[in-house]
Motif scaffolding. Structure first.
Motif, mmCIF file in Angstrom:
data_model
loop_
_atom_site.group_PDB
_atom_site.id
_atom_site.type_symbol
_atom_site.label_atom_id
_atom_site.label_comp_id
_atom_site.label_asym_id
_atom_site.label_seq_id
_atom_site.Cartn_x
_atom_site.Cartn_y
_atom_site.Cartn_z
ATOM 1 N N MET A 1 0.727 -1.212 -0.044
ATOM 2 C CA MET A 1 -0.194 -0.018 0.104
ATOM 3 C C MET A 1 0.842 1.182 -0.105
ATOM 4 O O MET A 1 1.772 1.389 0.693
ATOM 5 N N TYR B 1 -1.867 6.013 7.717
ATOM 6 C CA TYR B 1 -1.905 4.780 6.651
ATOM 7 C C TYR B 1 -1.142 3.614 7.154
ATOM 8 O O TYR B 1 -1.345 2.351 6.604
ATOM 9 N N ALA C 1 -2.528 0.174 6.909
ATOM 10 C CA ALA C 1 -1.695 -1.021 6.475
ATOM 11 C C ALA C 1 -1.757 -2.180 7.400
ATOM 12 O O ALA C 1 -1.968 -3.464 6.881
ATOM 13 N N ARG D 1 -0.999 -5.200 4.711
ATOM 14 C CA ARG D 1 -0.186 -4.979 3.690
ATOM 15 C C ARG D 1 1.021 -4.067 3.909
ATOM 16 O O ARG D 1 1.053 -3.420 4.911
ATOM 17 N N THR D 2 2.029 -4.444 3.239
ATOM 18 C CA THR D 2 3.553 -3.885 3.453
ATOM 19 C C THR D 2 3.206 -2.199 3.285
ATOM 20 O O THR D 2 2.682 -1.971 1.937
ATOM 21 N N LEU D 3 3.405 -1.535 4.199
ATOM 22 C CA LEU D 3 3.426 0.221 3.690
ATOM 23 C C LEU D 3 4.699 0.564 3.044
ATOM 24 O O LEU D 3 5.748 0.177 3.504
ATOM 25 N N HIS E 1 5.720 -3.220 11.866
ATOM 26 C CA HIS E 1 4.925 -3.520 10.622
ATOM 27 C C HIS E 1 5.954 -3.716 9.439
ATOM 28 O O HIS E 1 6.856 -2.809 9.281
#
Length: 218
Positions: free
Chosen positions: A27, A47, A51, A56-58, A97
């Protein structure tokens, strides 16, 4: 007006662990050009929370630096860009993350399947190239005009697309929830060292009050 949407999932949960057996999904995001660095940091926390919820990988945008000039003021188009990791501690963030810097993502993957444009000056199109985070020619399979897509975690979760992005954001995470992420969104240590040295040289051990006085940008 800036959005302070409350995301529903807990920030520090098992959702932050990406299943290695699944294809990594990404993302991206970028803020409107005139946002100052602190607003960019606060947008990142919005965000980052999304994420985590979407697993989702940021993708970390480049930090956009605004230089004040006597003629153009603060809203000059002559922005300077720096990799996020030059200003912020990516190592600390990645322990919370999975993240990757924008240049590295583009070098490895090359394009974004869907880009949501939050700005009003938007025309939907397919198989196009866009200006994103100061980079020309970013390839996008589908560009949509949607100012609220970032709030629909359920709809976004259902997308099977490898990479989605948001352009022109002014979003900020609700203050109480941003406090949970602040320990993980840190400047590089040299910034804290420089600030500490300035305070010691300027004030010694004397107490002081810092005032942020805004004059020319409103």
């Amino acid at each position: 007006p800036q959005s302070r949407h409350m995301l529903s999932a807990p920030l520090l949960s098992s959702a932050s662990v990406v299943n290695a057996a699944q294809e990594t999904r990404f993302m991206l995001f970028d803020v409107v050009p005139h946002e100052q660095l602190n607003k960019q940091r606060r947008a990142l926390m919005f965000y980052l929370a999304l994420a985590i919820e979407l697993q989702r990988t940021l993708v970390l945008p480049r930090a956009r630096l605004l230089r004040r000039s006597p003629t153009a003021g603060m809203r000059s188009d002559a922005y300077e860009y720096a990799r996020w990791g030059e200003l912020f501690n990516v190592s600390v963030l990645s322990k919370l993350h999975p993240v990757v810097e924008l240049e590295d993502f583009l070098a490895e993957h090359g394009f974004v399947e869907r880009m949501y444009v939050i700005r009003k000056d938007c025309q939907p199109r397919t198989s196009t190239e866009v200006h994103f985070n100061g980079i020309d020619g970013v390839r996008v399979s589908e560009l949509l005009c949607d100012a609220k897509a970032q709030y629909g975690a359920g709809e976004l979760q259902a997308l099977g697309l490898r990479a989605i992005g948001f352009s022109g954001s002014t979003d900020q995470l609700q203050h109480s929830r941003a406090l949970e992420l602040r320990p993980h969104v840190r400047f590089v240590q040299s910034t804290y060292d420089a600030a500490r040295e300035f305070v010691e040289q300027s004030f010694g051990g004397d107490p002081f009050v810092a005032v942020h006085w805004r004059r020319t940008d409103f």
